[in-house]
Design an enzyme around this catalytic site. Structure first.
Site, PDB file in Angstrom:
ATOM      1  N   LYS A  56      25.264  28.241 -76.278  1.00 42.14           N
ATOM      2  CA  LYS A  56      24.384  27.108 -76.622  1.00 42.14           C
ATOM      3  C   LYS A  56      25.262  25.887 -76.775  1.00 42.14           C
ATOM      4  CE  LYS A  56      19.927  26.658 -77.532  1.00 42.14           C
ATOM      5  NZ  LYS A  56      18.848  27.515 -77.008  1.00 42.14           N
TER       6      LYS A  56
HETATM    7  P1  NAD Z   1      10.929  19.517 -76.451  1.00 43.48           P
HETATM    8  O1  NAD Z   1      11.909  18.500 -76.879  1.00 43.48           O
HETATM    9  O2  NAD Z   1      10.365  19.493 -75.069  1.00 43.48           O
HETATM   10  O3  NAD Z   1       9.660  19.519 -77.455  1.00 43.48           O
HETATM   11  C1  NAD Z   1       9.780  19.610 -78.845  1.00 43.48           C
HETATM   12  C2  NAD Z   1       8.440  19.279 -79.503  1.00 43.48           C
HETATM   13  O4  NAD Z   1       8.584  19.434 -80.909  1.00 43.48           O
HETATM   14  C3  NAD Z   1       7.990  17.829 -79.278  1.00 43.48           C
HETATM   15  O5  NAD Z   1       6.565  17.784 -79.222  1.00 43.48           O
HETATM   16  C4  NAD Z   1       8.479  17.125 -80.552  1.00 43.48           C
HETATM   17  O6  NAD Z   1       7.708  15.944 -80.852  1.00 43.48           O
HETATM   18  C5  NAD Z   1       8.255  18.214 -81.574  1.00 43.48           C
HETATM   19  N1  NAD Z   1       9.114  18.051 -82.741  1.00 43.48           N
HETATM   20  C6  NAD Z   1      10.417  17.695 -82.761  1.00 43.48           C
HETATM   21  N2  NAD Z   1      10.847  17.616 -84.037  1.00 43.48           N
HETATM   22  C7  NAD Z   1       9.801  17.966 -84.814  1.00 43.48           C
HETATM   23  C8  NAD Z   1       9.620  18.063 -86.220  1.00 43.48           C
HETATM   24  N3  NAD Z   1      10.614  17.756 -87.077  1.00 43.48           N
HETATM   25  N4  NAD Z   1       8.400  18.463 -86.682  1.00 43.48           N
HETATM   26  C9  NAD Z   1       7.395  18.746 -85.819  1.00 43.48           C
HETATM   27  N5  NAD Z   1       7.510  18.647 -84.484  1.00 43.48           N
HETATM   28  C10 NAD Z   1       8.706  18.257 -83.995  1.00 43.48           C
HETATM   29  O7  NAD Z   1      11.638  20.946 -76.755  1.00 43.48           O
HETATM   30  P2  NAD Z   1      11.290  22.358 -76.122  1.00 43.48           P
HETATM   31  O8  NAD Z   1      12.177  22.577 -74.958  1.00 43.48           O
HETATM   32  O9  NAD Z   1       9.809  22.520 -76.002  1.00 43.48           O
HETATM   33  O10 NAD Z   1      11.831  23.340 -77.284  1.00 43.48           O
HETATM   34  C11 NAD Z   1      11.060  23.649 -78.432  1.00 43.48           C
HETATM   35  C12 NAD Z   1      11.640  24.886 -79.106  1.00 43.48           C
HETATM   36  O11 NAD Z   1      11.624  25.972 -78.172  1.00 43.48           O
HETATM   37  C13 NAD Z   1      13.080  24.749 -79.566  1.00 43.48           C
HETATM   38  O12 NAD Z   1      13.244  25.494 -80.765  1.00 43.48           O
HETATM   39  C14 NAD Z   1      13.879  25.404 -78.454  1.00 43.48           C
HETATM   40  O13 NAD Z   1      15.117  25.911 -78.893  1.00 43.48           O
HETATM   41  C15 NAD Z   1      12.927  26.530 -78.072  1.00 43.48           C
HETATM   42  N6  NAD Z   1      13.140  27.036 -76.708  1.00 43.48           N
HETATM   43  C16 NAD Z   1      13.034  26.230 -75.626  1.00 43.48           C
HETATM   44  C17 NAD Z   1      13.200  26.771 -74.356  1.00 43.48           C
HETATM   45  C18 NAD Z   1      13.017  25.932 -73.112  1.00 43.48           C
HETATM   46  O14 NAD Z   1      12.988  26.530 -72.014  1.00 43.48           O
HETATM   47  N7  NAD Z   1      12.860  24.631 -73.197  1.00 43.48           N
HETATM   48  C19 NAD Z   1      13.502  28.129 -74.194  1.00 43.48           C
HETATM   49  C20 NAD Z   1      13.601  28.932 -75.334  1.00 43.48           C
HETATM   50  C21 NAD Z   1      13.412  28.376 -76.586  1.00 43.48           C
END
Ligand code: NAD
Length: 433
Positions: free
Chosen positions: A123
Protein backbone atom coordinates in the site's frame (compact mmCIF):
# COMPACT_ATOMS: atom_id res chain seq x y z
CA UNK A 1 -2.00 -31.42 19.62
CA UNK A 2 -4.88 -29.02 19.35
CA UNK A 3 -4.07 -25.69 17.65
CA UNK A 4 -5.37 -23.75 20.66
CA UNK A 5 -3.05 -25.67 23.01
CA UNK A 6 0.04 -25.22 20.86
CA UNK A 7 -0.05 -21.46 21.21
CA UNK A 8 -1.64 -21.34 24.68
CA UNK A 9 -0.30 -18.41 26.68
CA UNK A 10 1.98 -17.15 23.89
CA UNK A 11 2.32 -13.46 23.29
CA UNK A 12 4.79 -11.53 21.15
CA UNK A 13 6.50 -8.24 21.93
CA UNK A 14 4.82 -5.11 20.54
CA UNK A 15 6.04 -4.27 17.02
CA UNK A 16 8.55 -1.43 16.56
CA UNK A 17 7.48 2.15 17.15
CA UNK A 18 8.09 2.96 13.47
CA UNK A 19 4.77 1.42 12.49
CA UNK A 20 2.77 2.42 15.53
CA UNK A 21 -0.68 3.80 14.76
CA UNK A 22 -4.22 2.84 15.85
CA UNK A 23 -4.75 1.08 12.51
CA UNK A 24 -1.54 -0.92 12.69
CA UNK A 25 -2.37 -1.94 16.25
CA UNK A 26 -5.76 -3.15 14.98
CA UNK A 27 -4.19 -5.11 12.11
CA UNK A 28 -1.60 -6.72 14.43
CA UNK A 29 -4.23 -7.51 17.09
CA UNK A 30 -6.33 -9.25 14.42
CA UNK A 31 -3.30 -11.24 13.24
CA UNK A 32 -2.33 -12.17 16.82
CA UNK A 33 -5.86 -13.37 17.62
CA UNK A 34 -6.02 -15.56 14.54
CA UNK A 35 -2.40 -16.81 14.89
CA UNK A 36 -3.14 -17.96 18.45
CA UNK A 37 -6.36 -19.61 17.39
CA UNK A 38 -4.84 -21.51 14.45
CA UNK A 39 -1.59 -22.45 16.20
CA UNK A 40 0.55 -20.59 13.66
CA UNK A 41 4.29 -21.32 13.73
CA UNK A 42 5.75 -18.60 15.96
CA UNK A 43 8.63 -17.73 13.59
CA UNK A 44 6.25 -17.11 10.71
CA UNK A 45 3.78 -15.30 12.96
CA UNK A 46 6.50 -12.88 14.04
CA UNK A 47 7.64 -12.29 10.42
CA UNK A 48 4.11 -11.41 9.37
CA UNK A 49 3.61 -8.72 12.00
CA UNK A 50 5.91 -6.18 10.30
CA UNK A 51 6.33 -5.35 6.62
CA UNK A 52 9.33 -6.60 4.66
CA UNK A 53 10.00 -3.21 3.06
CA UNK A 54 8.90 0.33 3.75
CA UNK A 55 9.88 3.49 1.92
CA UNK A 56 9.28 6.97 3.31
CA UNK A 57 9.95 9.95 1.07
CA UNK A 58 9.62 13.69 1.41
CA UNK A 59 9.68 15.79 -1.72
CA UNK A 60 9.04 19.34 -2.95
CA UNK A 61 5.67 20.09 -4.43
CA UNK A 62 5.21 23.35 -6.34
CA UNK A 63 1.73 24.90 -6.13
CA UNK A 64 0.16 26.63 -9.15
CA UNK A 65 1.09 30.13 -8.01
CA UNK A 66 4.81 29.31 -8.58
CA UNK A 67 5.81 30.90 -5.27
CA UNK A 68 4.84 28.20 -2.84
CA UNK A 69 6.89 25.03 -2.64
CA UNK A 70 5.55 22.65 -0.02
CA UNK A 71 7.29 19.62 1.43
CA UNK A 72 4.99 16.62 1.33
CA UNK A 73 5.38 13.08 2.65
CA UNK A 74 4.81 9.88 0.72
CA UNK A 75 4.97 6.18 1.56
CA UNK A 76 5.14 2.78 -0.12
CA UNK A 77 5.06 -0.30 2.07
CA UNK A 78 5.47 -3.89 0.86
CA UNK A 79 4.26 -6.30 3.49
CA UNK A 80 5.14 -9.68 1.98
CA UNK A 81 7.52 -10.50 -0.87
CA UNK A 82 7.11 -14.30 -0.84
CA UNK A 83 4.08 -14.71 -3.11
CA UNK A 84 5.04 -12.80 -6.28
CA UNK A 85 5.02 -9.07 -6.94
CA UNK A 86 3.31 -6.94 -4.30
CA UNK A 87 0.02 -5.24 -5.02
CA UNK A 88 -2.01 -2.52 -3.38
CA UNK A 89 -3.61 0.87 -3.74
CA UNK A 90 -2.24 4.38 -3.45
CA UNK A 91 -4.23 6.84 -1.38
CA UNK A 92 -4.11 10.62 -1.25
CA UNK A 93 -5.49 11.70 2.09
CA UNK A 94 -4.54 13.93 5.03
CA UNK A 95 -4.56 10.95 7.42
CA UNK A 96 -1.95 8.97 5.47
CA UNK A 97 1.06 8.00 7.58
CA UNK A 98 3.46 5.07 7.80
CA UNK A 99 1.38 3.19 10.36
CA UNK A 100 -1.83 3.49 8.34
CA UNK A 101 -0.21 2.41 5.08
CA UNK A 102 1.51 -0.50 6.86
CA UNK A 103 -1.79 -1.81 8.25
CA UNK A 104 -3.41 -1.52 4.82
CA UNK A 105 -0.49 -3.39 3.23
CA UNK A 106 -0.91 -6.25 5.72
CA UNK A 107 -4.64 -6.52 4.93
CA UNK A 108 -3.75 -6.66 1.22
CA UNK A 109 -1.61 -9.73 1.92
CA UNK A 110 -4.51 -11.63 3.53
CA UNK A 111 -6.88 -10.44 0.79
CA UNK A 112 -4.68 -11.61 -2.11
CA UNK A 113 -4.05 -14.96 -0.42
CA UNK A 114 -7.74 -15.43 0.36
CA UNK A 115 -8.60 -14.81 -3.30
CA UNK A 116 -5.78 -17.11 -4.48
CA UNK A 117 -3.96 -14.30 -6.36
CA UNK A 118 -0.18 -14.52 -6.93
CA UNK A 119 0.64 -11.30 -5.05
CA UNK A 120 1.83 -10.14 -1.65
CA UNK A 121 0.29 -7.06 -0.03
CA UNK A 122 1.46 -3.47 -0.47
CA UNK A 123 0.00 0.00 0.00
CA UNK A 124 1.13 3.56 -0.46
CA UNK A 125 0.01 7.10 -0.21
CA UNK A 126 0.76 10.78 -0.03
CA UNK A 127 -0.35 12.97 2.86
CA UNK A 128 -2.33 15.66 1.02
CA UNK A 129 -5.91 16.77 0.66
CA UNK A 130 -6.63 15.94 -3.01
CA UNK A 131 -9.82 18.02 -2.97
CA UNK A 132 -7.73 21.17 -2.54
CA UNK A 133 -5.49 20.50 -5.56
CA UNK A 134 -5.97 21.70 -9.11
CA UNK A 135 -5.64 19.09 -11.87
CA UNK A 136 -2.16 20.42 -12.71
CA UNK A 137 -1.09 20.21 -9.08
CA UNK A 138 -2.41 16.67 -8.82
CA UNK A 139 -0.47 15.72 -11.93
CA UNK A 140 2.81 17.30 -10.71
CA UNK A 141 2.44 15.68 -7.30
CA UNK A 142 1.78 12.26 -8.85
CA UNK A 143 4.69 12.45 -11.29
CA UNK A 144 7.17 13.54 -8.64
CA UNK A 145 5.97 10.90 -6.17
CA UNK A 146 6.33 8.25 -8.90
CA UNK A 147 9.93 9.32 -9.52
CA UNK A 148 10.63 9.09 -5.81
CA UNK A 149 9.41 5.49 -5.53
CA UNK A 150 10.44 4.35 -9.01
CA UNK A 151 13.05 1.87 -7.78
CA UNK A 152 10.60 -0.14 -5.68
CA UNK A 153 7.69 -0.38 -8.16
CA UNK A 154 7.40 -2.23 -11.49
CA UNK A 155 5.32 -4.98 -13.13
CA UNK A 156 7.38 -7.76 -11.54
CA UNK A 157 8.03 -5.87 -8.35
CA UNK A 158 5.14 -3.87 -6.94
CA UNK A 159 2.03 -2.71 -8.78
CA UNK A 160 -0.01 0.25 -7.44
CA UNK A 161 -3.75 0.74 -8.08
CA UNK A 162 -6.36 3.39 -7.21
CA UNK A 163 -7.61 3.88 -3.66
CA UNK A 164 -9.06 6.74 -1.59
CA UNK A 165 -8.49 10.03 -3.42
CA UNK A 166 -6.85 8.52 -6.54
CA UNK A 167 -8.41 7.33 -9.79
CA UNK A 168 -7.64 6.04 -13.29
CA UNK A 169 -6.16 9.38 -14.38
CA UNK A 170 -3.66 9.25 -11.51
CA UNK A 171 -2.75 5.71 -12.61
CA UNK A 172 -2.24 6.97 -16.19
CA UNK A 173 0.22 9.65 -14.97
CA UNK A 174 2.13 7.06 -12.94
CA UNK A 175 2.32 4.74 -15.95
CA UNK A 176 3.52 7.58 -18.19
CA UNK A 177 6.16 8.79 -15.71
CA UNK A 178 7.47 5.28 -15.15
CA UNK A 179 7.54 4.59 -18.91
CA UNK A 180 9.34 7.89 -19.65
CA UNK A 181 12.08 6.99 -17.22
CA UNK A 182 12.43 3.40 -18.45
CA UNK A 183 12.50 4.51 -22.10
CA UNK A 184 9.60 2.36 -23.29
CA UNK A 185 5.91 1.85 -22.51
CA UNK A 186 5.30 -0.20 -19.34
CA UNK A 187 1.53 -0.51 -18.88
CA UNK A 188 1.93 -3.32 -16.29
CA UNK A 189 3.37 -0.96 -13.66
CA UNK A 190 -0.13 -0.02 -12.45
CA UNK A 191 -3.65 -1.43 -12.62
CA UNK A 192 -6.88 0.54 -12.64
CA UNK A 193 -5.64 2.35 -15.79
CA UNK A 194 -7.91 3.87 -18.43
CA UNK A 195 -8.97 1.29 -21.06
CA UNK A 196 -7.11 3.24 -23.80
CA UNK A 197 -3.72 2.45 -22.25
CA UNK A 198 -4.31 -1.17 -21.27
CA UNK A 199 -6.92 -0.96 -18.52
CA UNK A 200 -9.46 -3.72 -18.08
CA UNK A 201 -13.13 -3.58 -18.84
CA UNK A 202 -15.05 -3.65 -15.57
CA UNK A 203 -12.13 -2.54 -13.32
CA UNK A 204 -13.75 0.73 -12.28
CA UNK A 205 -16.87 -0.96 -10.90
CA UNK A 206 -15.06 -4.15 -9.79
CA UNK A 207 -14.81 -3.42 -6.06
CA UNK A 208 -18.47 -2.35 -5.89
CA UNK A 209 -19.51 -5.38 -7.96
CA UNK A 210 -17.63 -7.69 -5.59
CA UNK A 211 -19.32 -6.00 -2.61
CA UNK A 212 -22.74 -6.73 -4.15
CA UNK A 213 -21.73 -10.33 -5.00
CA UNK A 214 -21.03 -10.82 -1.26
CA UNK A 215 -24.42 -9.28 -0.37
CA UNK A 216 -26.18 -11.70 -2.73
CA UNK A 217 -24.40 -14.72 -1.21
CA UNK A 218 -25.00 -13.54 2.37
CA UNK A 219 -28.69 -12.92 1.62
CA UNK A 220 -28.96 -16.42 0.18
CA UNK A 221 -27.54 -17.84 3.43
CA UNK A 222 -29.94 -15.70 5.49
CA UNK A 223 -32.89 -16.81 3.36
CA UNK A 224 -33.80 -13.32 2.09
CA UNK A 225 -33.88 -11.96 -1.44
CA UNK A 226 -31.63 -8.97 -2.20
CA UNK A 227 -34.59 -7.19 -3.80
CA UNK A 228 -36.40 -7.24 -0.44
CA UNK A 229 -33.57 -5.45 1.39
CA UNK A 230 -33.00 -1.82 2.40
CA UNK A 231 -29.39 -0.72 2.04
CA UNK A 232 -27.44 2.19 3.57
CA UNK A 233 -24.02 3.08 2.11
CA UNK A 234 -21.49 5.47 3.67
CA UNK A 235 -19.18 6.90 0.97
CA UNK A 236 -20.35 7.61 -2.56
CA UNK A 237 -17.01 7.37 -4.37
CA UNK A 238 -15.67 4.71 -6.68
CA UNK A 239 -16.63 1.79 -4.43
CA UNK A 240 -19.80 3.04 -2.70
CA UNK A 241 -21.17 4.57 -5.90
CA UNK A 242 -20.74 1.40 -7.95
CA UNK A 243 -22.15 -0.79 -5.16
CA UNK A 244 -25.21 1.47 -4.86
CA UNK A 245 -25.91 1.46 -8.61
CA UNK A 246 -25.43 -2.31 -9.02
CA UNK A 247 -27.52 -3.19 -5.94
CA UNK A 248 -30.29 -0.80 -7.07
CA UNK A 249 -30.17 -2.36 -10.53
CA UNK A 250 -30.71 -5.78 -8.91
CA UNK A 251 -33.82 -4.41 -7.19
CA UNK A 252 -32.58 -3.50 -3.68
CA UNK A 253 -33.82 -0.28 -2.06
CA UNK A 254 -31.02 2.23 -1.35
CA UNK A 255 -32.43 4.21 1.62
CA UNK A 256 -29.32 6.14 2.70
CA UNK A 257 -26.12 7.44 1.12
CA UNK A 258 -23.37 9.81 2.20
CA UNK A 259 -20.18 11.51 1.14
CA UNK A 260 -17.84 13.82 2.99
CA UNK A 261 -20.47 16.62 2.76
CA UNK A 262 -22.99 14.56 4.79
CA UNK A 263 -25.75 12.04 4.25
CA UNK A 264 -29.16 11.76 2.62
CA UNK A 265 -32.05 9.50 3.64
CA UNK A 266 -35.22 8.44 1.85
CA UNK A 267 -37.19 5.53 3.34
CA UNK A 268 -39.02 4.77 0.10
CA UNK A 269 -35.67 4.40 -1.73
CA UNK A 270 -33.42 6.83 -3.60
CA UNK A 271 -33.68 7.01 -7.38
CA UNK A 272 -30.07 6.37 -8.46
CA UNK A 273 -30.50 8.24 -11.78
CA UNK A 274 -31.63 11.33 -9.85
CA UNK A 275 -28.72 10.92 -7.40
CA UNK A 276 -26.19 10.73 -10.26
CA UNK A 277 -27.71 13.73 -12.03
CA UNK A 278 -27.62 15.73 -8.76
CA UNK A 279 -24.00 14.88 -7.92
CA UNK A 280 -22.93 15.60 -11.52
CA UNK A 281 -24.53 19.06 -11.21
CA UNK A 282 -23.54 20.01 -7.63
CA UNK A 283 -20.51 17.83 -6.86
CA UNK A 284 -22.07 16.45 -3.65
CA UNK A 285 -25.06 14.51 -2.29
CA UNK A 286 -26.28 17.07 0.27
CA UNK A 287 -29.54 18.79 -0.66
CA UNK A 288 -30.87 16.15 -3.08
CA UNK A 289 -34.55 17.14 -3.59
CA UNK A 290 -36.92 14.67 -1.91
CA UNK A 291 -34.32 13.43 0.60
CA UNK A 292 -33.84 14.21 4.28
CA UNK A 293 -30.42 15.37 5.50
CA UNK A 294 -28.57 13.20 8.04
CA UNK A 295 -25.03 13.38 9.38
CA UNK A 296 -22.49 10.66 8.55
CA UNK A 297 -22.86 9.33 12.11
CA UNK A 298 -26.69 9.31 11.99
CA UNK A 299 -26.52 7.54 8.65
CA UNK A 300 -24.76 4.54 10.20
CA UNK A 301 -27.58 4.17 12.72
CA UNK A 302 -30.47 4.27 10.23
CA UNK A 303 -32.80 1.25 10.21
CA UNK A 304 -31.81 -1.01 7.28
CA UNK A 305 -31.05 -4.62 6.40
CA UNK A 306 -27.56 -4.09 4.97
CA UNK A 307 -25.09 -1.42 6.08
CA UNK A 308 -22.06 -0.76 3.86
CA UNK A 309 -19.24 1.46 5.16
CA UNK A 310 -17.46 2.43 1.91
CA UNK A 311 -15.52 5.56 2.90
CA UNK A 312 -12.76 5.48 5.50
CA UNK A 313 -11.51 3.42 8.43
CA UNK A 314 -12.63 3.48 12.05
CA UNK A 315 -16.32 4.29 11.53
CA UNK A 316 -17.94 1.54 13.60
CA UNK A 317 -16.63 1.77 17.12
CA UNK A 318 -17.55 0.98 20.73
CA UNK A 319 -19.56 4.23 20.72
CA UNK A 320 -22.02 3.31 17.96
CA UNK A 321 -21.87 -0.51 17.56
CA UNK A 322 -24.84 -0.95 19.90
CA UNK A 323 -26.87 1.58 17.92
CA UNK A 324 -26.53 -0.06 14.49
CA UNK A 325 -29.88 -1.29 13.17
CA UNK A 326 -28.74 -3.56 10.33
CA UNK A 327 -28.73 -7.37 10.05
CA UNK A 328 -25.70 -7.52 7.79
CA UNK A 329 -22.58 -5.34 7.73
CA UNK A 330 -20.58 -5.47 4.50
CA UNK A 331 -17.17 -3.82 4.88
CA UNK A 332 -16.44 -2.18 1.55
CA UNK A 333 -13.92 0.24 3.13
CA UNK A 334 -10.70 -1.07 4.64
CA UNK A 335 -10.70 -1.30 8.44
CA UNK A 336 -14.06 0.40 9.11
CA UNK A 337 -14.72 -1.62 12.31
CA UNK A 338 -12.64 -1.48 15.50
CA UNK A 339 -11.79 -4.61 17.48
CA UNK A 340 -14.16 -3.62 20.32
CA UNK A 341 -17.00 -2.92 17.89
CA UNK A 342 -16.37 -6.26 16.20
CA UNK A 343 -16.95 -8.08 19.51
CA UNK A 344 -20.18 -6.14 20.12
CA UNK A 345 -21.47 -7.02 16.64
CA UNK A 346 -20.69 -10.72 17.14
CA UNK A 347 -22.58 -10.63 20.49
CA UNK A 348 -25.51 -8.87 18.86
CA UNK A 349 -25.70 -11.50 16.10
CA UNK A 350 -25.03 -8.99 13.30
CA UNK A 351 -23.27 -10.82 10.47
CA UNK A 352 -20.17 -9.03 9.19
CA UNK A 353 -18.60 -9.70 5.80
CA UNK A 354 -15.01 -8.60 6.48
CA UNK A 355 -13.13 -6.11 4.30
CA UNK A 356 -10.57 -8.63 3.07
CA UNK A 357 -13.41 -10.56 1.44
CA UNK A 358 -16.02 -7.85 0.75
CA UNK A 359 -13.75 -5.42 -1.12
CA UNK A 360 -11.53 -8.04 -2.81
CA UNK A 361 -13.24 -7.48 -6.19
CA UNK A 362 -10.90 -4.56 -6.94
CA UNK A 363 -7.66 -6.46 -6.59
CA UNK A 364 -9.19 -9.46 -8.36
CA UNK A 365 -9.93 -7.45 -11.50
CA UNK A 366 -6.55 -5.72 -11.09
CA UNK A 367 -5.11 -9.23 -11.36
CA UNK A 368 -7.20 -9.78 -14.52
CA UNK A 369 -5.88 -6.47 -15.89
CA UNK A 370 -2.28 -7.50 -15.18
CA UNK A 371 -2.89 -10.90 -16.84
CA UNK A 372 -4.49 -9.34 -19.91
CA UNK A 373 -1.55 -6.93 -20.16
CA UNK A 374 1.04 -9.73 -19.93
CA UNK A 375 -0.78 -11.71 -22.65
CA UNK A 376 -1.82 -8.65 -24.69
CA UNK A 377 -5.18 -10.41 -25.01
CA UNK A 378 -8.16 -8.46 -23.77
CA UNK A 379 -11.43 -9.80 -22.39
CA UNK A 380 -14.97 -8.47 -22.83
CA UNK A 381 -16.72 -6.79 -19.91
CA UNK A 382 -19.02 -9.80 -19.59
CA UNK A 383 -16.05 -12.18 -19.30
CA UNK A 384 -14.43 -9.97 -16.66
CA UNK A 385 -17.64 -9.69 -14.62
CA UNK A 386 -18.43 -13.41 -14.83
CA UNK A 387 -14.92 -14.43 -13.75
CA UNK A 388 -15.00 -11.88 -10.93
CA UNK A 389 -18.33 -13.17 -9.60
CA UNK A 390 -17.11 -16.75 -9.85
CA UNK A 391 -14.01 -15.98 -7.74
CA UNK A 392 -16.00 -13.91 -5.22
CA UNK A 393 -18.53 -16.74 -4.81
CA UNK A 394 -15.76 -19.30 -4.38
CA UNK A 395 -14.03 -17.20 -1.70
CA UNK A 396 -17.35 -16.53 0.03
CA UNK A 397 -18.14 -20.28 0.17
CA UNK A 398 -14.65 -21.12 1.46
CA UNK A 399 -15.00 -18.53 4.24
CA UNK A 400 -18.47 -19.82 5.18
CA UNK A 401 -17.30 -23.42 5.26
CA UNK A 402 -14.27 -22.51 7.39
CA UNK A 403 -16.41 -20.43 9.77
CA UNK A 404 -18.79 -23.34 10.30
CA UNK A 405 -16.03 -25.95 10.62
CA UNK A 406 -14.08 -23.94 13.22
CA UNK A 407 -17.04 -22.26 14.94
CA UNK A 408 -15.63 -18.77 14.27
CA UNK A 409 -16.93 -15.52 12.75
CA UNK A 410 -16.37 -14.69 9.07
CA UNK A 411 -13.44 -12.31 9.71
CA UNK A 412 -11.51 -14.93 11.66
CA UNK A 413 -12.31 -17.57 9.03
CA UNK A 414 -11.21 -15.33 6.13
CA UNK A 415 -7.96 -14.46 7.90
CA UNK A 416 -7.32 -18.12 8.76
CA UNK A 417 -7.57 -19.04 5.09
CA UNK A 418 -5.31 -16.18 3.94
CA UNK A 419 -2.72 -16.62 6.70
CA UNK A 420 -2.57 -20.39 6.23
CA UNK A 421 -1.79 -20.01 2.50
CA UNK A 422 0.90 -17.40 3.18
CA UNK A 423 2.44 -19.44 6.01
CA UNK A 424 2.63 -22.55 3.81
CA UNK A 425 4.34 -20.57 1.02
CA UNK A 426 6.88 -19.14 3.47
CA UNK A 427 7.53 -22.56 4.97
CA UNK A 428 8.13 -24.08 1.50
CA UNK A 429 10.50 -21.30 0.46
CA UNK A 430 12.52 -21.51 3.67
CA UNK A 431 14.96 -18.92 5.02
CA UNK A 432 17.79 -17.34 3.03
CA UNK A 433 20.67 -17.96 3.55
P1 NAD B 1 -13.09 7.53 -3.28
O1 NAD B 1 -12.13 8.60 -2.96
O2 NAD B 1 -13.49 7.27 -4.70
O3 NAD B 1 -14.46 7.75 -2.45
C1 NAD B 1 -14.50 7.94 -1.07
C2 NAD B 1 -15.89 8.42 -0.65
O4 NAD B 1 -15.91 8.56 0.76
C3 NAD B 1 -16.26 9.79 -1.22
O5 NAD B 1 -17.67 9.84 -1.45
C4 NAD B 1 -15.90 10.74 -0.07
O6 NAD B 1 -16.65 11.97 -0.11
C5 NAD B 1 -16.27 9.89 1.12
N1 NAD B 1 -15.54 10.28 2.32
C6 NAD B 1 -14.24 10.62 2.42
N2 NAD B 1 -13.95 10.96 3.69
C7 NAD B 1 -15.09 10.79 4.40
C8 NAD B 1 -15.42 10.99 5.76
N3 NAD B 1 -14.52 11.46 6.65
N4 NAD B 1 -16.70 10.71 6.15
C9 NAD B 1 -17.61 10.26 5.25
N5 NAD B 1 -17.35 10.08 3.95
C10 NAD B 1 -16.09 10.35 3.53
O7 NAD B 1 -12.47 6.18 -2.61
P2 NAD B 1 -12.79 4.67 -2.98
O8 NAD B 1 -11.79 4.21 -3.96
O9 NAD B 1 -14.25 4.51 -3.23
O10 NAD B 1 -12.41 3.95 -1.58
C11 NAD B 1 -13.32 3.89 -0.49
C12 NAD B 1 -12.86 2.82 0.48
O11 NAD B 1 -12.81 1.56 -0.20
C13 NAD B 1 -11.47 3.03 1.07
O12 NAD B 1 -11.47 2.55 2.40
C14 NAD B 1 -10.58 2.15 0.21
O13 NAD B 1 -9.42 1.74 0.89
C15 NAD B 1 -11.52 0.98 -0.04
N6 NAD B 1 -11.18 0.20 -1.23
C16 NAD B 1 -11.13 0.77 -2.46
C17 NAD B 1 -10.84 -0.03 -3.57
C18 NAD B 1 -10.86 0.54 -4.97
O14 NAD B 1 -10.79 -0.28 -5.92
N7 NAD B 1 -10.98 1.83 -5.17
C19 NAD B 1 -10.57 -1.39 -3.41
C20 NAD B 1 -10.63 -1.94 -2.13
C21 NAD B 1 -10.94 -1.14 -1.05
Amino acid sequence: MDADDRNAGKTLEPTGLEWDSPMHRLAVAQLDGVALRMGLDQNIWERLRTPQRAMVVSFPFRRDNYETVETVYGYRVQHLLSMGPTKGGLRYDLDVDLGEVTALAMWMTWKCALMGLPFGGAKGGVRVNPRELSRQELQRLTRRFTSEIIDVIGPERDIPAPDLGTDEQVMAWIMDTYSQQRGHSVPGVVTGKPIEIGGSQGRKEATGRGVVACMVEACREMGVALEDTRIVIQGFGNVGGAAARIAAHLGARIVGLSDISGGIHCESGLDMHAVDAWTAETGHLAGLPGSEAVSNQELLELPCDILVPAAIQNQITEQNANALQCRLLVEAANGPTTLEADRILVDRGITCIPDILANAGGVTVSYFEWLQGVQQFFWSEEEVNNRLIELMQRAFREVSTMARAKGVDARTAAMMLGIHRVAEAKRRRGVFP
